[in-house]
Design a protein around this motif. Structure first.
Motif, PDB file in Angstrom:
ATOM      1  N   SER A 588       0.846  -1.194   0.000  1.00  0.00           N
ATOM      2  CA  SER A 588       0.000   0.000   0.000  1.00  0.00           C
ATOM      3  C   SER A 588       0.882   1.246   0.000  1.00  0.00           C
ATOM      4  N   PRO A 589       0.450   2.317  -0.678  1.00  0.00           N
ATOM      5  CA  PRO A 589       1.288   3.524  -0.691  1.00  0.00           C
ATOM      6  C   PRO A 589       1.435   4.164   0.684  1.00  0.00           C
ATOM      7  N   LEU A 590       0.368   4.120   1.510  1.00  0.00           N
ATOM      8  CA  LEU A 590       0.406   4.687   2.857  1.00  0.00           C
ATOM      9  C   LEU A 590      -0.178   3.668   3.832  1.00  0.00           C
ATOM     10  N   SER A 591       0.547   3.364   4.899  1.00  0.00           N
ATOM     11  CA  SER A 591       0.100   2.318   5.816  1.00  0.00           C
ATOM     12  C   SER A 591       0.406   2.694   7.258  1.00  0.00           C
ATOM     13  N   ILE A 592      -0.445   2.191   8.147  1.00  0.00           N
ATOM     14  CA  ILE A 592      -0.207   2.293   9.590  1.00  0.00           C
ATOM     15  C   ILE A 592      -0.360   0.894  10.183  1.00  0.00           C
ATOM     16  N   ILE A 593       0.599   0.506  11.011  1.00  0.00           N
ATOM     17  CA  ILE A 593       0.517  -0.755  11.752  1.00  0.00           C
ATOM     18  C   ILE A 593       0.554  -0.422  13.235  1.00  0.00           C
ATOM     19  N   VAL A 594      -0.417  -0.930  13.975  1.00  0.00           N
ATOM     20  CA  VAL A 594      -0.468  -0.742  15.427  1.00  0.00           C
ATOM     21  C   VAL A 594      -0.018  -2.043  16.090  1.00  0.00           C
ATOM     22  N   LEU A 595       1.088  -1.980  16.830  1.00  0.00           N
ATOM     23  CA  LEU A 595       1.579  -3.122  17.610  1.00  0.00           C
ATOM     24  C   LEU A 595       1.032  -2.967  19.017  1.00  0.00           C
ATOM     25  N   ASP A 596      -0.076  -3.602  19.283  1.00  0.00           N
ATOM     26  CA  ASP A 596      -0.768  -3.399  20.554  1.00  0.00           C
ATOM     27  C   ASP A 596      -0.221  -4.323  21.638  1.00  0.00           C
ATOM     28  N   ASP A 597       0.051  -3.712  22.793  1.00  0.00           N
ATOM     29  CA  ASP A 597       0.472  -4.483  23.968  1.00  0.00           C
ATOM     30  C   ASP A 597       1.676  -5.372  23.626  1.00  0.00           C
ATOM     31  N   ILE A 598       2.794  -4.737  23.340  1.00  0.00           N
ATOM     32  CA  ILE A 598       3.963  -5.449  22.828  1.00  0.00           C
ATOM     33  C   ILE A 598       4.449  -6.529  23.797  1.00  0.00           C
ATOM     34  N   GLU A 599       4.333  -6.275  25.107  1.00  0.00           N
ATOM     35  CA  GLU A 599       4.803  -7.286  26.053  1.00  0.00           C
ATOM     36  C   GLU A 599       4.004  -8.579  25.937  1.00  0.00           C
ATOM     37  N   ARG A 600       2.744  -8.479  25.563  1.00  0.00           N
ATOM     38  CA  ARG A 600       1.937  -9.687  25.351  1.00  0.00           C
ATOM     39  C   ARG A 600       2.364 -10.388  24.054  1.00  0.00           C
ATOM     40  N   LEU A 601       2.702  -9.614  23.022  1.00  0.00           N
ATOM     41  CA  LEU A 601       3.208 -10.221  21.784  1.00  0.00           C
ATOM     42  C   LEU A 601       4.487 -11.002  22.055  1.00  0.00           C
ATOM     43  N   LEU A 602       5.312 -10.459  22.964  1.00  0.00           N
ATOM     44  CA  LEU A 602       6.593 -11.101  23.281  1.00  0.00           C
ATOM     45  C   LEU A 602       6.446 -12.208  24.322  1.00  0.00           C
ATOM     46  N   GLU A 603       5.210 -12.437  24.814  1.00  0.00           N
ATOM     47  CA  GLU A 603       4.945 -13.460  25.827  1.00  0.00           C
ATOM     48  C   GLU A 603       5.769 -13.224  27.098  1.00  0.00           C
ATOM     49  N   PHE A 604       5.917 -11.944  27.455  1.00  0.00           N
ATOM     50  CA  PHE A 604       6.742 -11.611  28.618  1.00  0.00           C
ATOM     51  C   PHE A 604       6.046 -12.008  29.911  1.00  0.00           C
ATOM     52  N   VAL A 605       6.792 -12.657  30.780  1.00  0.00           N
ATOM     53  CA  VAL A 605       6.326 -13.017  32.122  1.00  0.00           C
ATOM     54  C   VAL A 605       7.417 -12.590  33.098  1.00  0.00           C
ATOM     55  N   ALA A 606       7.018 -11.836  34.142  1.00  0.00           N
ATOM     56  CA  ALA A 606       8.018 -11.307  35.089  1.00  0.00           C
ATOM     57  C   ALA A 606       8.702 -12.407  35.879  1.00  0.00           C
ATOM     58  N   ILE A 607       7.981 -13.494  36.146  1.00  0.00           N
ATOM     59  CA  ILE A 607       8.578 -14.606  36.905  1.00  0.00           C
ATOM     60  C   ILE A 607       9.510 -15.362  35.960  1.00  0.00           C
ATOM     61  N   GLY A 608      10.740 -15.337  36.230  1.00  0.00           N
ATOM     62  CA  GLY A 608      11.683 -16.026  35.348  1.00  0.00           C
ATOM     63  C   GLY A 608      12.900 -15.198  35.031  1.00  0.00           C
ATOM     64  N   PRO A 609      12.775 -14.081  34.306  1.00  0.00           N
ATOM     65  CA  PRO A 609      11.651 -13.739  33.425  1.00  0.00           C
ATOM     66  C   PRO A 609      11.681 -14.598  32.158  1.00  0.00           C
ATOM     67  N   ARG A 610      10.582 -14.551  31.453  1.00  0.00           N
ATOM     68  CA  ARG A 610      10.491 -15.367  30.246  1.00  0.00           C
ATOM     69  C   ARG A 610       9.878 -14.530  29.123  1.00  0.00           C
ATOM     70  N   PHE A 611      10.427 -14.654  27.906  1.00  0.00           N
ATOM     71  CA  PHE A 611       9.867 -13.962  26.740  1.00  0.00           C
ATOM     72  C   PHE A 611      10.286 -14.726  25.481  1.00  0.00           C
ATOM     73  N   SER A 612       9.648 -14.413  24.370  1.00  0.00           N
ATOM     74  CA  SER A 612       9.943 -15.076  23.097  1.00  0.00           C
ATOM     75  C   SER A 612      11.003 -14.292  22.332  1.00  0.00           C
ATOM     76  N   ASN A 613      12.188 -14.836  22.277  1.00  0.00           N
ATOM     77  CA  ASN A 613      13.261 -14.157  21.553  1.00  0.00           C
ATOM     78  C   ASN A 613      12.999 -14.173  20.042  1.00  0.00           C
ATOM     79  N   THR A 614      12.309 -15.208  19.556  1.00  0.00           N
ATOM     80  CA  THR A 614      12.002 -15.286  18.119  1.00  0.00           C
ATOM     81  C   THR A 614      11.132 -14.107  17.688  1.00  0.00           C
ATOM     82  N   VAL A 615      10.072 -13.848  18.467  1.00  0.00           N
ATOM     83  CA  VAL A 615       9.187 -12.725  18.148  1.00  0.00           C
ATOM     84  C   VAL A 615       9.916 -11.402  18.345  1.00  0.00           C
ATOM     85  N   LEU A 616      10.734 -11.324  19.401  1.00  0.00           N
ATOM     86  CA  LEU A 616      11.484 -10.095  19.669  1.00  0.00           C
ATOM     87  C   LEU A 616      12.384  -9.741  18.493  1.00  0.00           C
TER      88      LEU A 616
END
Length: 732
Positions: A588-616
């Protein structure tokens, strides 16, 4: 046209008077015969020039063995010979195609390499030796050239008709300047080189293209590219291409989003070409469970082209093979985990046929795919599918063309309303593909037809003259038909279900900054990628603000990447989904992408901590990836874990980080006043009831909604009810 027949003398066939005479292609008679004064004789439909020789007995006709073979007569047979005269307008042949071969094949078999004959010298010899003679299609002529006896067969003769257009003719007079093109029969042992004075083949039907009549709109630039790369060299005679030292393009790959017209282009190219019908095959049809059967299917596709090239050489007709969904069989070798390895061997077989040792020069392979990234890279190099053309979403001018094509029948039959403005519709259908525009027209038509249907009495006759597709029908259809690469307005509206309430200077500054970012992306000639991270405590309205930016931008492509849509996805699947949304945005000539709640996309959990390096890593790469030329992208991210984003390096990947704060006391008053929640004299008490000095706006909206549940509509919330709700929530 071919002369008169005053009488039909019957002559006895005898041999030519001598070996030299046999190579003149003349029909000999006795000088005393009355046919001796004729220039030409019509014998069984073939016309020969007349030669007089006293050694030919009166009443006889001297013919060499090749002439007798061509006329299907033997020595001693009686044949009818008629005096033939040139028509008044002449019978000059403008161009001849012929086969040349040895008179005797016995010696040719042991010659070794093919004997090379210079075409210019051969043509000079033929036109000087046989100038003025009449050559007919399928006629055989024997001659001696440079000490070798050859035989010539006329395949086609072309002459000018009354309109001046060159057309096929049954016969014509050979002149000193007549061009001749030599085709080489299989196994002749002769190679005619340096052919140049040959007319160009008629590759396409008609003299011009009318894409609108072919049902193609918005693809003029792509057609120009295809013609220039794949067909321009084929319009010229083979001699020109040979002298340029180039090879014809053998493969074209059309790639792009679904519904943009890839299959339509391939289908219409087939209709425009002269000669053989294209072979159309879907990728999955090639595959077969039996060993070797898939490879055999590939070979069968090229069998006719191989036979034609072996028979006619460079004069062979063009064979077009159209591969739909070519990614189904040409995946990158080694990428398919199958014990049989069928996909790999099919790719190998296809590569061999296109550009192997015995590669064909009379084929054009047109492949189509939505997934160019899946194809084996060897298939895309020069000499194979070297012309790769993206069939993208049509621009506004292209959309006007497509709308015109799909409404042309309505216009012709007066079924379209006067208020329908195709230019306005084209402006409103940003990022619609050709197929989606067709669907829009169908949807609008369905509304017009539905008005004429009486559901309570379906047998009632329909008033055809009353059917009118109006602009209102198209407006309604626009709400029904949504482009796959458009803005997800419904999703964005759900993210700001309570609307946007301006609460003071800090909000105005945030909104102004976001508008500036949108304006910079849409207008700046230098900024093609801009990224902004909205960070702040939970409930402060970050997603609602991002959704407002997307809706207010009027960009044709606005998509939200949220963990809501990827529940249960593996890390790899998440990365693929995110990458696909970015790939779609690049179209598309003009586009907007909203990355909502990035910590949830990364599967971040404070206990550990744990996150998805692949998605990151996927996000970090895509946030820095510059869009293709003439494409602009704004990425807005939201997060409630600013420190985590900082540690992971996400914050530094964004160009800007904007803080979305909790509301302070004056801002809370502004929100409550805008919602007309309390009586003015109770406002101070209502704000004071909140125990926190700073409150997220979502909490305020939730408390107001709870307090209103037992209050009649239109009435202010009693302060007692408000404080009761706050005590209930806080005590829980």
């Amino acid at each position: 046209m071919y002369g008169s027949r005053p009488s039909t003398p019957s002559l006895t066939v005898v041999n030519s008077p001598s070996q030299d005479a046999a190579k003149t292609n003349l029909a000999f008679v006795n000088p005393a015969d009355r046919l001796a004064n004729a220039n030409y004789l019509d014998i069984n439909g073939l016309v020969y020039s007349v030669g007089a020789d006293p050694t030919i007995a009166p009443g006889c006709l001297g013919l060499n063995s090749v002439q007798r073979k061509c006329l299907r007569v033997s020595s001693g047979d009686r044949v009818a010979a008629v005096k033939w005269t040139l028509p008044p307008d002449g019978a000059r042949v403008m161009f001849i195609t012929a086969e040349v071969d040895f008179v005797s094949r016995k010696g040719a078999a042991g010659r070794g390499p093919a004997m090379e004959v210079d075409s210019l010298l051969l043509i000079q010899h033929l036109t000087s030796r046989f100038s003025g003679q009449i050559f007919s299609v399928d006629q055989l002529i024997t001659f001696e050239f440079q000490g070798t006896n050859f035989i010539l067969r006329i395949i086609n003769a072309y002459a000018l008709d009354s309109s001046g257009e060159q057309k096929s003719a049954p016969r014509g007079q050979l002149m000193p300047d007549t061009p001749v093109y030599f085709e080489q029969p299989t196994g002749s042992g002769i190679k005619v080189g340096g052919q140049r004075n040959v007319v160009a083949p008629q590759l396409f039907k008609g003299k011009e293209f009318n894409f609108s009549k072919l049902g193609i709109g918005g693809l003029d630039i792509q057609f120009e590219q295809i013609f220039r790369r794949a067909f321009a060299s084929r319009v010229f005679p083979p001699s020109v291409v040979e002298r340029l030292g180039i090879h014809h393009v053998k493969g074209v790959l059309l790639f792009g989003p679904p519904g943009t017209g890839k299959t339509l282009i391939a289908r219409q190219i087939g209709k425009m070409l002269n000669g053989r019908e294209p072979k159309v095959v879907n990728g999955p049809e090639i595959l077969n469970k039996y060993v070797g059967a898939s490879e055999e299917n590939v070979r069968n596709l090229f069998a006719d082209a191989e036979k034609d090239q072996a028979m006619h050489g460079e004069a062979s007709e063009l064979h077009v093979i159209i591969f739909d969904e070519i990614d189904a069989i040409c995946k990158a070798r080694g990428s398919v985990s199958s014990g049989s390895g069928v996909h790999d061997t099919v790719v190998n077989q296809l590569l061999t046929k296109i550009d192997g040792v015995d590669a064909l020069n009379n084929i054009l392979l047109i492949g189509m795919t939505n997934r160019k990234d899946m194809l084996d890279e060897a298939l895309l190099r020069p000499g194979r599918l070297e012309v790769q053309i993206e069939i993208g979403l049509p621009d506004e001018g292209g959309r006007v063309q497509i709308l015109t094509i799909h409404t042309s029948k309505m216009v012709q039959n007066s079924f379209i309303g006067r208020d329908v403005d195709l230019a306005e519709l084209a402006a409103k259908t940003k990022n619609f593909s050709g197929a989606e525009i067709e669907g829009l027209v169908k949807s609008a038509t369905s509304f017009a037809l539905n008005r004429q249907v009486d559901v309570s009495d379906l047998s009632k006759p329909v008033d055809e003259d009353s059917i009118k597709v109006t602009m209102q029908d198209f407006e309604t259809a626009l709400r029904e038909v949504k482009p796959a690469f458009g803005a997800v307005t419904e999703t964005l509206e759900t993210y700001r279900a309570n609307g946007i309430i301006p609460y003071g200077e800090r909000f105005d500054h945030l909104q102004s900054t976001c508008r500036t970012l949108v304006e910079q992306v849409s207008k700046s000639s230098q900024t093609t990628l801009l990224t902004a991270l909205l960070e702040g405590p939970p409930g402060t309205g970050k997603t609602a603000l991002a959704a407002t930016v997307g809706l207010g931008s009027q960009f044709p492509f606005v998509k939200v990447i949220s963990a809501d849509n990827m529940v249960g996805f593996s890390e790899t699947a998440k990365s693929s989904h995110i990458a696909k949304v970015f790939d779609d945005a690049y179209r598309s000539p003009l586009s907007i992408i909203v990355l909502d709640d990035i910590e949830r996309l990364l599967e971040f959990v404070a206990i550990g901590p744990r996150f998805s390096n692949t998605v990151l890593q996927t996000l970090l790469v895509l946030l820095k990836k510059v869009p293709p030329q003439q494409r602009r992208l704004l990425v807005i991210g939201t997060t409630s874990a600013a420190s985590v984003m900082q540690d992971m390096g996400v914050s530094s990947a964004f160009n800007f980080v904007l803080h979305v704060p909790r509301l302070r006391e004056p801002e809370i008053k502004s929100v409550l006043a805008a919602m007309k929640t309390f009586q003015p004299h109770e406002m101070e008490m209502a704000v004071a009831s909140l125990l926190d000095s700073e409150v997220p706006i979502k909490r305020i909206l939730l408390l107001v909604d709870m307090a209103r549940q037992s209050v009649p509509e239109g009435y202010a919330i009693p302060i007692a009810r408000w404080t009761q709700v706050i005590r209930d929530i806080d005590s829980s």
